[in-house]
Design a protein around this motif. Structure first.
Motif, mmCIF file in Angstrom:
data_model
loop_
_atom_site.group_PDB
_atom_site.id
_atom_site.type_symbol
_atom_site.label_atom_id
_atom_site.label_comp_id
_atom_site.label_asym_id
_atom_site.label_seq_id
_atom_site.Cartn_x
_atom_site.Cartn_y
_atom_site.Cartn_z
ATOM 1 N N UNK A 44 41.285 39.391 33.883
ATOM 2 C CA UNK A 44 42.684 39.832 34.034
ATOM 3 C C UNK A 44 42.821 41.334 34.305
ATOM 4 N N UNK A 45 41.824 42.128 33.899
ATOM 5 C CA UNK A 45 41.865 43.569 34.224
ATOM 6 C C UNK A 45 41.821 43.778 35.737
ATOM 7 N N UNK A 46 41.170 42.850 36.445
ATOM 8 C CA UNK A 46 41.115 42.968 37.908
ATOM 9 C C UNK A 46 42.382 42.431 38.563
ATOM 10 N N UNK A 47 43.009 41.465 37.886
ATOM 11 C CA UNK A 47 44.205 40.847 38.485
ATOM 12 C C UNK A 47 45.311 41.864 38.721
ATOM 13 N N UNK A 48 45.332 42.908 37.872
ATOM 14 C CA UNK A 48 46.395 43.914 38.030
ATOM 15 C C UNK A 48 45.988 45.016 39.009
ATOM 16 N N UNK A 49 44.769 44.913 39.553
ATOM 17 C CA UNK A 49 44.328 45.933 40.517
ATOM 18 C C UNK A 49 44.821 45.592 41.919
ATOM 19 N N UNK A 50 45.576 46.499 42.542
ATOM 20 C CA UNK A 50 46.020 46.226 43.907
ATOM 21 C C UNK A 50 44.804 45.956 44.808
ATOM 22 N N UNK A 51 44.923 44.936 45.636
ATOM 23 C CA UNK A 51 43.839 44.665 46.592
ATOM 24 C C UNK A 51 42.845 43.622 46.113
ATOM 25 N N UNK A 52 42.884 43.244 44.814
ATOM 26 C CA UNK A 52 41.941 42.232 44.338
ATOM 27 C C UNK A 52 42.562 40.844 44.485
ATOM 28 N N UNK A 53 41.858 39.959 45.180
ATOM 29 C CA UNK A 53 42.336 38.588 45.361
ATOM 30 C C UNK A 53 41.324 37.625 44.755
ATOM 31 N N UNK A 54 41.718 36.961 43.679
ATOM 32 C CA UNK A 54 40.803 36.071 42.960
ATOM 33 C C UNK A 54 40.379 34.857 43.792
ATOM 34 N N UNK A 55 41.152 34.537 44.832
ATOM 35 C CA UNK A 55 40.814 33.387 45.672
ATOM 36 C C UNK A 55 39.709 33.721 46.673
#
Ligand SMILES: [Zn+2]
Length: 409
Positions: A44-55
């Motif tokens: 979740x720390x990455x989910x709030x980073x602009x530009x990170x797409x978990x898909x």
């Protein structure tokens, strides 16, 4: 991904355990058939980073991330507990307020991930949800809270987070806070275990039906939690002092105490807790400066984040990281299994939170653990417990206790 042909598996396994039933299935087929969860995903720390797409597919070498849907698919990871992590700030009203808002946003980011990809993710709040969600071919999203600091001194906020789906809570992180002592506070212990408010937190979490997590907590806090909690406690990402004597790890007598109370330990893959690593002061200095610039990445532009990552790569090139290896990880794992048993052991590798070892740098490598444990003689049933059932049992116990309180006496 390791492909074990039948004969390879048998060659690796001790003859006595290489039963015909086991030999019929490859290690990968067994891994794939299980509900595979990790109890500490810092993604979740990455989910709030602009530009990170978990898909999208990422690599650790490229952007230091360790979890995304394509890698979950190739590593057979069905999901687990996605953490609302809060760094420890000042124990003041202003500090509480700021971290409360950040934690709420982090919880929202997890919900947004699920809402944006309903065909891929599903929120899990009940023990039986894991299997249902995995059967649908979706990723399991339980939510946990690493560091209860954002609650401030208002425990009614824990109920708010419960309503947002949180089902596991740990009182502290790197430093002591209002709830009790951390295992790693540079100033040492403040309370000798849980504070009075910390004891209230245990009670409140029990009433709500949340699992209590003692990773990062001082040994005395774990002891207090075992004594006070009405339901078994988890160490969602910890190791063993018997292999490496670090405050983040537990010794065998305390581990046995945890197990006797029904608790479980999920094994951490955080290199510097696994073994003594050579100190590189130059790298430490360069990273210290970089972390200062990083600040709140949620407020940066994608370009600013890319620039910081480029700087990090440069540091890694000039002062290469020295990590523990997969074998070091397994040394902790196998020792813990021997002491705690497969019904009290699991995986919490601290992905996207500093976890990852040479030869297991992201979740795509998880089948290696299954392969190795089968080779060591653990059964398919043991693997099912390790990868999911143990944590779910704790959630069931937490829920049952909370429901028992609602029944008329
Ligand atoms: Zn942690």
């Amino acid at each position: 991904m390791i492909k074990h042909a039948k004969h390879t598996l048998c060659a690796l396994a001790v003859a006595a355990v290489c039963s015909p039933a086991l030999a019929d299935k490859s290690s990968d087929a067994i891994h794939e058939s299980l509900v595979v969860m990790d109890t500490h995903l810092d993604t979740p720390a990455l989910l709030v980073q602009p530009g990170f797409d978990i898909m999208e597919s990422h690599t650790f070498d490229d952007d230091f991330s360790q979890v995304d849907v394509p890698r979950m698919n190739s590593g057979g990871l069905d999901g687990g507990f996605w953490a609302i992590y809060s760094s420890q700030g000042p124990v003041t009203e202003a500090g509480f307020r700021e971290s409360r808002d950040t934690a709420l946003l982090r919880a929202m980011a997890i919900h947004e991930m699920v809402a944006a990809h309903p065909e891929t993710f599903a929120l899990a709040t009940e023990p039986e949800d894991a299997e249902d969600i995995a059967k649908q071919g979706k990723k399991i999203v339980y939510i946990s809270m690493e560091n209860a600091y954002p609650l401030g001194e208002d425990l009614s906020l824990l109920e708010t987070f419960y309503k947002m789906g949180v089902r596991m809570v740990g009182p502290v992180h790197f430093k002591n806070n209002q709830f009790g002592d951390s295992s790693t506070d540079p100033n040492g212990q403040q309370y000798g275990g849980l504070s009075d408010l910390g004891k209230e937190l245990i009670k409140k979490a029990n009433q709500l039906g949340m699992i209590l997590d003692a990773s990062h907590a001082h040994d005395d806090v774990l002891k207090d939690m075992i004594a006070l909690s009405k339901t078994p406690v988890i160490l969602s990402h910890s190791g063993t002092k018997a292999v490496y004597d670090h405050p983040r790890n537990v010794d065998d007598p305390l581990l046995k105490k945890l197990v006797a109370s029904g608790g479980v330990i999920h094994v951490n893959a955080y290199s510097s807790y696994l073994k003594e690593l050579p100190n590189d002061p130059e790298r430490g200095k360069a990273y210290g400066e970089l972390f200062k610039q990083m600040g709140n990445m949620a407020e940066m532009t994608a370009e600013e984040i890319a620039a910081l990552k480029a700087k990090r790569k440069q540091i890694d090139m000039e002062h290469p990281a020295v990590r523990a290896t997969f074998e070091d990880y397994m040394e902790h794992f196998l020792h813990i299994l021997k002491v705690a048993g497969p019904q009290h052991t699991g995986v919490g590798a601290d992905w996207d939170g500093g976890g990852g070892v040479d030869n297991m740098m992201d979740v795509a490598a998880l089948p290696k653990i299954t392969g190795r444990l089968l080779a060591e003689g653990y059964s398919e049933k043991d693997l099912a417990d390790i990868w999911g059932n143990n944590a779910l049992r704790l959630l069931q116990q937490a829920k049952d206790y909370a429901e028992s309180l609602k029944k008329p006496q």
